[in-house]
Design a protein around this motif. Structure first.
Motif, mmCIF file in Angstrom:
data_model
loop_
_atom_site.group_PDB
_atom_site.id
_atom_site.type_symbol
_atom_site.label_atom_id
_atom_site.label_comp_id
_atom_site.label_asym_id
_atom_site.label_seq_id
_atom_site.Cartn_x
_atom_site.Cartn_y
_atom_site.Cartn_z
ATOM 1 N N TYR A 179 -4.242 6.153 -6.003
ATOM 2 C CA TYR A 179 -3.059 5.542 -6.606
ATOM 3 C C TYR A 179 -3.498 4.779 -7.837
ATOM 4 O O TYR A 179 -4.583 4.181 -7.862
ATOM 5 N N GLY A 180 -2.670 4.787 -8.874
ATOM 6 C CA GLY A 180 -2.989 4.029 -10.075
ATOM 7 C C GLY A 180 -1.747 3.567 -10.799
ATOM 8 O O GLY A 180 -0.714 4.248 -10.782
ATOM 9 N N ASN A 181 -1.828 2.383 -11.419
ATOM 10 C CA ASN A 181 -0.686 1.849 -12.155
ATOM 11 C C ASN A 181 -1.192 0.840 -13.188
ATOM 12 O O ASN A 181 -2.067 0.025 -12.908
ATOM 13 N N ILE A 182 -0.645 0.910 -14.398
ATOM 14 C CA ILE A 182 -0.901 -0.101 -15.415
ATOM 15 C C ILE A 182 0.441 -0.651 -15.867
ATOM 16 O O ILE A 182 1.368 0.096 -16.174
ATOM 17 N N ASP A 183 0.546 -1.976 -15.882
ATOM 18 C CA ASP A 183 1.800 -2.638 -16.206
ATOM 19 C C ASP A 183 1.519 -3.754 -17.203
ATOM 20 O O ASP A 183 0.372 -3.970 -17.609
ATOM 21 N N LEU A 207 0.835 -1.203 0.000
ATOM 22 C CA LEU A 207 0.000 0.000 0.000
ATOM 23 C C LEU A 207 0.868 1.250 0.000
ATOM 24 O O LEU A 207 1.904 1.286 0.678
ATOM 25 N N PRO A 208 0.498 2.284 -0.753
ATOM 26 C CA PRO A 208 1.239 3.539 -0.718
ATOM 27 C C PRO A 208 1.279 4.092 0.704
ATOM 28 O O PRO A 208 0.375 3.852 1.513
ATOM 29 N N GLU A 209 2.316 4.847 0.995
ATOM 30 C CA GLU A 209 2.519 5.365 2.353
ATOM 31 C C GLU A 209 1.315 6.184 2.830
ATOM 32 O O GLU A 209 0.911 6.101 3.997
ATOM 33 N N MET A 210 0.740 6.975 1.927
ATOM 34 C CA MET A 210 -0.386 7.824 2.324
ATOM 35 C C MET A 210 -1.585 6.986 2.786
ATOM 36 O O MET A 210 -2.321 7.369 3.693
ATOM 37 N N VAL A 211 -1.765 5.797 2.182
ATOM 38 C CA VAL A 211 -2.856 4.920 2.588
ATOM 39 C C VAL A 211 -2.515 4.233 3.911
ATOM 40 O O VAL A 211 -3.367 4.068 4.783
ATOM 41 N N GLN A 212 -1.246 3.843 4.057
ATOM 42 C CA GLN A 212 -0.823 3.191 5.301
ATOM 43 C C GLN A 212 -1.016 4.103 6.514
ATOM 44 O O GLN A 212 -1.256 3.631 7.627
ATOM 45 N N LYS A 213 -0.908 5.406 6.300
ATOM 46 C CA LYS A 213 -1.029 6.361 7.412
ATOM 47 C C LYS A 213 -2.477 6.679 7.772
ATOM 48 O O LYS A 213 -2.738 7.317 8.787
ATOM 49 N N MET A 262 -15.163 4.681 1.690
ATOM 50 C CA MET A 262 -14.614 3.343 1.451
ATOM 51 C C MET A 262 -13.293 3.462 0.692
ATOM 52 O O MET A 262 -13.220 4.108 -0.352
ATOM 53 N N ILE A 263 -12.244 2.839 1.231
ATOM 54 C CA ILE A 263 -10.945 2.770 0.554
ATOM 55 C C ILE A 263 -10.830 1.365 -0.011
ATOM 56 O O ILE A 263 -10.837 0.374 0.729
ATOM 57 N N THR A 264 -10.744 1.261 -1.308
ATOM 58 C CA THR A 264 -10.735 -0.048 -1.956
ATOM 59 C C THR A 264 -9.650 -0.122 -3.024
ATOM 60 O O THR A 264 -9.292 0.886 -3.640
ATOM 61 N N ARG A 265 -9.132 -1.329 -3.199
ATOM 62 C CA ARG A 265 -8.141 -1.556 -4.256
ATOM 63 C C ARG A 265 -8.755 -2.510 -5.275
ATOM 64 O O ARG A 265 -9.276 -3.568 -4.916
ATOM 65 N N ILE A 266 -8.700 -2.122 -6.533
ATOM 66 C CA ILE A 266 -9.184 -3.013 -7.585
ATOM 67 C C ILE A 266 -8.022 -3.332 -8.527
ATOM 68 O O ILE A 266 -7.162 -2.494 -8.800
ATOM 69 N N SER A 267 -8.002 -4.574 -8.978
ATOM 70 C CA SER A 267 -7.004 -5.027 -9.944
ATOM 71 C C SER A 267 -7.738 -5.557 -11.156
ATOM 72 O O SER A 267 -8.756 -6.240 -11.030
ATOM 73 N N PHE A 268 -7.233 -5.245 -12.324
ATOM 74 C CA PHE A 268 -7.912 -5.661 -13.545
ATOM 75 C C PHE A 268 -6.881 -6.113 -14.557
ATOM 76 O O PHE A 268 -5.724 -5.682 -14.547
#
Length: 345
Positions: A299-303, A249-255, A268-274
């Motif tokens: 936060y967002g990332n596409i790989d 988790l990004p630091e800002m979310v961990q805090k 609601m804080i949620t993480r989605i993966s697609f």
């Protein structure tokens, strides 16, 4: 193509016995790139050397292309190994020989005539894109060029299997990428079965179809590379995949001060993966239009996982309780993996 059935390897000594590989079974299909990943000392190099019988197992059976390697005599093994190429971390080139002579070396040992050797060496130089380096010596080459020579030498005998033992560990990231691209191209062009031994999950991510994770001589997890990356089961696998799939988790979310249960007015804080084509679909905008919620992307990332797009988003979803629950259900119904991290009051 390659089958290991309860293969094990124990080293015996007066100081004590070391079980480098405990009873292990796996199957590598024809034409696929199969990754075996583990930390130093996990047993991965022992495993790959058992495939071509450079290490003779103390138990179990190894079958390659329908031939039981563990039942062969040394003479039969020498013949069988001509169909199994191998490349190494430190290249293992002969310093006194030119590039051409290095590639020709295994063909000379096999007793091929000069005309055949010259033609095959030229083909291999073209395949690995070193046409203008044939008369160079290894000392005149970069690390990436040396590994290309190693690949050409390994392929000169037209093997059906290529074993790669930490083949990119000594290379910088850019060179690693070019070597992996070359191996992928060769795999597709020649339908060559490749087994990749590595401690780098980036290598697995870029090139492998399936992967096995080994720890203390035991395969703790195996499956399709995409499945293992997206939903790792074993703690060791999770540790390997975390860095390259942004599982941390990004630091800002961990805090954030998050609760497990919804409280009135909470977000609601949620993480989605697609994965795959879903990565390009407007899922978030569709959710905003459909329900009375506001969404912020934290936060967002596409790989890329080999040839497949893989994305991760961490969202902050706000609205009344009914709207948030409806948004939650909407995401669950889409072809995405969703995890509620918590609720922020």
């Amino acid at each position: 193509m390659i089958t290991l059935e309860n293969v094990e390897k124990t080293y015996y000594s007066k100081a004590g016995n070391i079980a480098a590989l405990k009873p292990t079974s796996l199957k590598v299909e024809q034409g696929e790139i199969f990754g075996i990943i583990g930390l130093s000392g996990a047993g991965k190099s022992t495993l790959v050397r058992c495939i071509n019988m450079l290490e003779r197992p103390t138990g179990g059976r190894v079958t390659v292309d329908g031939q039981e390697m563990t039942a062969m005599t040394e003479t039969e093994l020498r013949q069988a190994r001509q169909h199994i190429g191998m490349i190494f971390q430190h290249f293992n080139l002969l310093a006194s020989r030119t590039v051409r002579q290095n590639i020709a070396f295994p063909l000379e040992i096999q007793g091929k005539d000069k005309t055949f050797i010259d033609k095959k060496v030229s083909e291999m130089l073209d395949l690995v894109q070193l046409e203008d380096r044939g008369d160079y010596h290894p000392s005149q080459l970069s690390g990436g060029q040396k590994q290309r020579v190693g690949i050409a030498r390994a392929l000169a005998s037209d093997p059906k299997v290529l074993l790669c033992d930490e083949a990119t560990s000594a290379l910088d990231p850019a060179t690693t990428k070019s070597i992996l691209s070359l191996l992928k191209e060769i795999n597709e062009k020649l339908n060559l079965t490749i087994v990749m031994i590595t401690h780098q999950m980036e290598v697995v991510k870029q090139i492998c179809d399936r992967v096995a994770v080994i720890e203390d001589g035991v395969i703790v997890e195996q499956g399709r590379m995409i499945d293992v990356f997206i939903n790792p089961k074993h703690p060791t696998t999770k540790a390997f995949t975390a860095a390259v799939t942004n599982a941390e988790l990004p630091e800002m979310v961990q805090k954030m001060r998050l609760t497990e249960a919804y409280q009135p007015g909470a977000k609601m804080i949620t993480r989605i993966s697609f994965i795959g084509d879903v990565a390009g679909e407007p899922i978030i905008s569709g959710m905003v239009k459909k329900f009375a919620v506001d969404v912020s992307i934290l936060y967002g990332n596409i790989d890329q996982l080999k040839d497949t797009a893989y994305g991760t988003l961490i969202l902050e979803v706000s609205g009344d309780e009914a709207a948030i629950r409806a948004a939650h259900d909407y995401l669950n119904e889409r072809q995405v993996r969703m995890e509620v991290i918590g609720y922020e009051s």
